[in-house]
Enzyme design. Structure first.
Site, PDB file in Angstrom:
ATOM      1  N   TYR B   8       7.113   5.438  12.323  1.00 22.42           N
ATOM      2  CA  TYR B   8       5.888   4.652  12.414  1.00 22.42           C
ATOM      3  C   TYR B   8       5.811   4.118  13.833  1.00 22.42           C
ATOM      4  O   TYR B   8       6.519   4.589  14.716  1.00 22.42           O
ATOM      5  CB  TYR B   8       5.879   3.541  11.352  1.00 22.42           C
ATOM      6  CG  TYR B   8       4.528   2.880  11.160  1.00 22.42           C
ATOM      7  CD1 TYR B   8       4.366   1.508  11.364  1.00 22.42           C
ATOM      8  CD2 TYR B   8       3.413   3.633  10.781  1.00 22.42           C
ATOM      9  CE1 TYR B   8       3.116   0.915  11.194  1.00 22.42           C
ATOM     10  CE2 TYR B   8       2.164   3.036  10.617  1.00 22.42           C
ATOM     11  CZ  TYR B   8       2.033   1.678  10.827  1.00 22.42           C
ATOM     12  OH  TYR B   8       0.805   1.088  10.666  1.00 22.42           O
ATOM     13  N   ARG B  14       1.274   0.016   7.949  1.00 22.27           N
ATOM     14  CA  ARG B  14       1.321   0.863   6.748  1.00 22.27           C
ATOM     15  C   ARG B  14       2.739   1.246   6.358  1.00 22.27           C
ATOM     16  O   ARG B  14       2.958   1.845   5.311  1.00 22.27           O
ATOM     17  CB  ARG B  14       0.513   2.150   6.994  1.00 22.27           C
ATOM     18  CG  ARG B  14      -0.947   1.921   7.307  1.00 22.27           C
ATOM     19  CD  ARG B  14      -1.778   1.838   6.061  1.00 22.27           C
ATOM     20  NE  ARG B  14      -3.207   1.675   6.351  1.00 22.27           N
ATOM     21  CZ  ARG B  14      -4.129   1.449   5.441  1.00 22.27           C
ATOM     22  NH1 ARG B  14      -3.809   1.348   4.175  1.00 22.27           N
ATOM     23  NH2 ARG B  14      -5.399   1.322   5.789  1.00 22.27           N
ATOM     24  N   TRP B 107      -9.641  -2.971  12.377  1.00 22.47           N
ATOM     25  CA  TRP B 107      -9.390  -1.789  13.205  1.00 22.47           C
ATOM     26  C   TRP B 107     -10.602  -0.892  13.396  1.00 22.47           C
ATOM     27  O   TRP B 107     -10.674  -0.182  14.399  1.00 22.47           O
ATOM     28  CB  TRP B 107      -8.265  -0.948  12.583  1.00 22.47           C
ATOM     29  CG  TRP B 107      -6.954  -1.654  12.495  1.00 22.47           C
ATOM     30  CD1 TRP B 107      -6.399  -2.206  11.385  1.00 22.47           C
ATOM     31  CD2 TRP B 107      -6.009  -1.887  13.565  1.00 22.47           C
ATOM     32  NE1 TRP B 107      -5.176  -2.769  11.705  1.00 22.47           N
ATOM     33  CE2 TRP B 107      -4.919  -2.586  13.009  1.00 22.47           C
ATOM     34  CE3 TRP B 107      -6.002  -1.569  14.930  1.00 22.47           C
ATOM     35  CZ2 TRP B 107      -3.822  -2.979  13.774  1.00 22.47           C
ATOM     36  CZ3 TRP B 107      -4.897  -1.944  15.687  1.00 22.47           C
ATOM     37  CH2 TRP B 107      -3.821  -2.648  15.117  1.00 22.47           C
TER      38      TRP B 107
END
Lengths: 202, 206
Positions: B8, B14, B107
């Protein structure tokens, strides 16, 4: 009385995946379709104020993909090992992303923005997505393992639904995806359902 | 024991639900945090060109909820029966719906006015409606003094903690009308494995 009661509106929407899995598994269920005026009374009785819901084992499940996965387990279509199941889940989630993005285009209120988004979705996003998904299909013509799973069914369902209002890439140009589609539509339970299911506006 | 590599970026985002379940399970893993400049090199290797990805002995799993559910299963924390698993999944889906609504304005919305409007709608209308459902569903499990599903922590709790972190950061008293949910947050934070992870995890902006 069947052990399973599915409630949704009179349409395919987010319930259709569940119906396809029931069909593939040859599992009898009650397919309840609400009229719009019945919804306000039912809404507060549902776990999250939404449908579809599945009434089973004395409880009420919500969230369409979770319901679909539950039914897939009953039908032996959820993947055989935890790792296979995770691969099935990831394909499902990927298809959900495709659907959500398409939905976002469909519901865009600004006409100019909508046209722009639709062009990008149809000409850039979808071809890239299909190319990516095609690579994930195994030699068996299934996304996971050698048999039909929820992953294959989800690809069929989501592309069919999105194809109602977006121009999809030609699946014949993606040999893996074509095999997946053929496997799904030739499944006896699914083939029967596709012939018999009600014609609905959505 | 399988080898686990979690890819990530430098953030909770997430990947955090999976990290929480790995911590609860006490499973060692490589917590790979990519710089943005490294991403173009890694992107084509990922199944759907996205992160997070969990690599399990060379098999790659993408999609954050699929990863968290898999990791939960590895330590028997995904629900003990089909119906419990469905319940854990549906709770996680509910929390992810809320996280997605936040992500939408944080976002994906560039217009400042629209961003502020979406945020207001989320905190004034959407979130209270769903926290009400979540509180009721928690109470439905044996009075709500335990966990969402059965008698143990599942991936439902992991997603709930990530959601509550984000909403509390914005509105510290957001859970006061929901005492069972508020008490559950504390139980998750002190859960063995998770407690240690929360104390040592990098502090990141997202």
């Amino acid at each position: 009385m069947p052990d399973y009661k599915l409630t949704y509106f009179n349409g395919k929407g987010t319930a259709e995946l569940v119906r396809l899995v029931f069909a593939a598994g040859g599992i009898v269920y009650e397919d309840v379709r609400l009229q719009q005026d019945q919804w306000p009374e039912l809404k507060p009785k549902t776990p999250m104020g939404q449908v579809p819901i599945l009434e089973v084992e004395g409880t009420m499940l919500c969230q369409s993909n979770s319901i679909a996965r539950y039914v897939a387990k009953l039908a032996g279509l959820a993947g055989k090992t935890p790792l296979d199941q995770a691969r099935v889940d990831m394909i499902m989630d990927g298809m959900e992303d495709l659907g959500k993005k398409g939905h976002g285009v469909y519901w865009e209120k600004d006409e100019e923005k909508k046209a722009e988004k639709k062009k990008d979705y149809e000409e850039t996003f979808l071809p890239q997505f299909y190319t990516c998904m095609n690579k994930l299909v195994g030699d068996s013509g299934h996304f996971v393992g050698n048999e039909l799973t929820l992953a294959d069914i989800t690809f069929f369902n989501m592309t069919t639904l999105v194809g109602n209002y977006m121009k999809l890439p030609n699946v014949d140009e993606f040999s893996g995806l074509k095999k997946v589609m053929d496997h799904v539509t030739s499944n006896p339970g699914i083939a029967k359902w596709l012939k018999e299911r009600p014609e609905t506006p959505f | 024991m399988p080898s686990y590599k979690l890819y990530y970026f430098h953030g909770r985002g997430r990947a955090e639900p999976a990290r929480l379940m790995l911590a609860a399970a006490g499973l060692p893993y490589e917590d790979i945090r990519l710089e943005y400049e490294q991403w173009p090199e890694y992107k084509p290797k990922m199944p759907m060109g996205q992160a997070p990805v969990l690599e399990v002995d060379g098999t790659m799993i993408c999609q954050s909820v699929a990863i968290a559910r898999f990791v939960a299963k590895e330590s028997g924390r995904a629900g003990k029966t089909n119906i419990e698993q469905a319940w854990a999944d549906m709770m996680a889906d509910g929390f992810v719906d809320m996280l997605n609504k936040m992500a939408d304005y944080v976002w994906y919305e560039e217009d400042e006015a629209r961003k502020a409007e979406k945020k207001k709608t989320f905190f004034d209308t959407t979130l209270p409606e769903f926290l009400g459902y979540f509180e009721k569903l928690l109470v439905a499990n044996n009075g709500g003094g335990g966990f969402f599903v059965g008698d143990g922590l599942t991936h439902a709790e992991a997603f709930f903690l990530c959601l509550s972190d984000d909403i509390i950061a914005e509105k510290p008293n957001v859970l006061s009308p929901y005492p069972k949910l508020a008490a559950l947050v504390e139980r998750i934070k002190t859960y063995p494995g998770i407690k240690e992870w929360l104390a040592k995890r990098p502090q990141t902006p997202f």
